[in-house]
Design an enzyme around this catalytic site. Structure first.
Site, PDB file in Angstrom:
ATOM      1  CD  GLN A 181      -2.960  -0.715  -0.131  1.00  0.00           C
ATOM      2  OE1 GLN A 181      -3.175   0.226  -0.393  1.00  0.00           O
ATOM      3  NE2 GLN A 181      -3.632  -1.742  -0.210  1.00  0.00           N
ATOM      4  CG  HIS A 203      -3.614  -5.455  -8.357  1.00  0.00           C
ATOM      5  ND1 HIS A 203      -4.735  -5.386  -7.747  1.00  0.00           N
ATOM      6  CD2 HIS A 203      -2.893  -6.783  -7.737  1.00  0.00           C
ATOM      7  CE1 HIS A 203      -4.871  -6.369  -6.770  1.00  0.00           C
ATOM      8  NE2 HIS A 203      -3.991  -6.980  -6.714  1.00  0.00           N
ATOM      9  CB  CYS A 328      -9.155 -11.040   0.506  1.00  0.00           C
ATOM     10  SG  CYS A 328      -8.123  -9.709   0.718  1.00  0.00           S
TER      11      CYS A 328
HETATM   12  C1  LIG Z   1      -3.629  -6.253  -2.085  1.00  0.00           C
HETATM   13  C2  LIG Z   1      -2.621  -6.614  -0.981  1.00  0.00           C
HETATM   14  C3  LIG Z   1      -1.970  -7.918  -0.754  1.00  0.00           C
HETATM   15  C4  LIG Z   1      -2.211  -8.839  -1.883  1.00  0.00           C
HETATM   16  O1  LIG Z   1      -1.666  -8.479  -2.901  1.00  0.00           O
HETATM   17  P1  LIG Z   1      -2.007  -9.338  -4.428  1.00  0.00           P
HETATM   18  O2  LIG Z   1      -0.840  -8.949  -5.532  1.00  0.00           O
HETATM   19  O3  LIG Z   1      -2.965  -9.120  -4.882  1.00  0.00           O
HETATM   20  O4  LIG Z   1      -1.693 -10.745  -4.265  1.00  0.00           O
HETATM   21  C5  LIG Z   1      -0.944  -7.899   0.312  1.00  0.00           C
HETATM   22  N1  LIG Z   1      -0.952  -7.063   1.088  1.00  0.00           N
HETATM   23  C6  LIG Z   1      -1.434  -6.081   1.153  1.00  0.00           C
HETATM   24  C7  LIG Z   1      -1.402  -4.690   2.077  1.00  0.00           C
HETATM   25  C8  LIG Z   1      -2.591  -5.567   0.073  1.00  0.00           C
HETATM   26  O5  LIG Z   1      -3.320  -4.552   0.243  1.00  0.00           O
END
Ligand SMILES: *Cc1c(COP(=O)(O)O)cnc(C)c1O
Length: 388
Positions: A181, A203, A328
């Site tokens: 993030q 992403h 999720c």
């Molecule tokens: C979205 C997210 C993930 C997982 O990332 P992906 O690339 O979608 O597997 C892990 N940690 C945090 C803090 C996230 O916001």
């Protein structure tokens, strides 16, 4: 886009930046070689493109390109960091995580506990901050790893990673941070912070889905990492499998843009976020802001609307795309572990909404959002008040 809701869910995913799309375009069918086949020009062009992207990714955190292991995303990177380090350590080794980590850290941590490793989960304060002294107190002679996220994906709290890094270094313990993030909006000088491993996701930073990276320090200390997969020599055997050239090129471009934007974009996004907060507060009573007022991601606003169910609000908000928690876990009706960890009252927790402002939002969209939300919240409160 007309007809589309205002997109304020940038913690869940971000739109691919048009410049990223442009960088990726040639590698789907024109320049399609396998970057690991050494003997012909198409493969060499792909290999060069991967090398350039690796440099762009490492530049974001002041690392060496050899410290970048490409993965399918941050879920895999987090799994590789935790499972990889612990399974390469003596049986029964101990590690420490915070209570508000992403599921892709929490679940492998529980898995390791079942495998016989020792786990300590350190709490956070009401703002969601980890106290470095509690991390230090949790470290034992058998501790090999500490994992604390750089910034939280629900309430936006930024952790004191440099302080935690300094104490880990002093104690001879590795530090992993889930930097997903923070990647597009905070400078992250990993050498200064003494970070040893860090996870990234394309992403979440205006790059493509399906690509991420684990940063792994090369020396001082050199890190033993047991891979999750076997069957190829790619990524120093730490992550075998054919490298997805177009995704890697896009991820590299996204990192380069993030780095170039660091001087202006976070301030612009924070100003939009503050504008949203101010407009909501001037129109509505009974709002509570969650998270840390100072140590906070620029795009994050986490609000409890007292007397309103967060899910009902989000459903009624057809013209605003926001979220009530992590994408999720939003499907199940469990209360968010993050809101639980900051001690938020259950009713308030269930009345909260996460707004994530991002690169392509405009002031006009923010104003429109504030108006829509105010009128929907008033309607929901009124309906409740009159027993409907
Ligand atoms: C979205 C997210 C993930 C997982 O990332 P992906 O690339 O979608 O597997 C892990 N940690 C945090 C803090 C996230 O916001």
């Amino acid at each position: 886009m007309p007809g589309e809701p205002v997109y304020l869910d940038h913690h869940a995913t971000t739109r691919v930046d048009p410049r990223v799309l442009e960088a990726m375009a040639p590698f789907w069918s024109g320049q399609f070689g396998n970057p690991s086949s050494p003997h012909h020009a198409p493969a060499r062009r792909a290999a060069d493109a991967v090398a350039a992207a690796r440099q762009q990714v490492s530049n974001l955190v002041g690392a060496d390109p050899r410290e970048v292991v490409f993965t399918s995303g941050a879920t895999e990177a987090n799994n590789l960091a935790l499972l990889g380090v612990l399974r390469a350590s003596p049986p029964g080794s101990h590690f420490v995580i915070s209570a508000i980590e992403h599921a892709s850290v929490l679940e492998p941590a529980q898995r390791l506990r079942r495998e016989g490793f020792g786990l300590t989960v350190v709490p956070v304060d009401r703002c969601g901050r980890v106290d470095p002294q509690q991390v230090e107190a949790a470290i034992t002679s058998g501790t090999v790893l500490v994992s604390v996220m750089t910034a939280n994906n629900e309430i936006g709290t930024i952790q004191p990673i440099a302080e935690i890094g300094a104490l880990c270094r002093r104690k001879g313990v590795l530090l992993h941070t889930d930097a997903v993030q923070a990647a597009a909006c905070l400078p992250m000088p990993f050498a200064e912070w003494s970070v040893d491993l860090a996870s990234f996701s394309g992403h979440k930073m205006y790059g493509p889905m399906g690509i991420g990276a684990l940063f792994v320090r090369r020396r001082d200390p050199r890190i033993a990492l047991q891979p999750l997969c076997f069957g190829g020599s790619q990524e120093q055997r730490r992550r075998p499998g054919t490298l997805p050239t177009p995704l890697i090129v896009g991820f590299g471009a996204a990192c380069q843009i993030a780095r170039e934007s660091l001087g202006v974009e976070p301030q612009r996004i924070a100003a939009l976020r503050d504008r949203l907060r101010e407009r909501l507060c001037s129109r509505l009573d009974g709002l509570a802001m969650n998270g840390d007022p100072d140590h906070r991601l620029p795009g994050n606003l986490h609000v409890s609307f007292s007397g309103v169910d967060g899910d009902a609000l989000l459903t009624a908000l057809e013209d605003v795309a926001a979220s009530s928690g992590a994408a999720c876990s939003a499907g199940d009706h469990e209360l968010s572990h993050v809101l639980r960890a900051i001690g938020l009252d259950e009713t308030l927790a269930r009345s909260s909404v996460r707004f994530g402002v991002g690169r392509f939002n405009t002031a006009e969209e923010i104003d429109r959002t504030a108006e829509i939300i105010s009128s929907v919240v008033q309607k929901l409160r009124h309906a409740k008040g009159t027993g409907q």
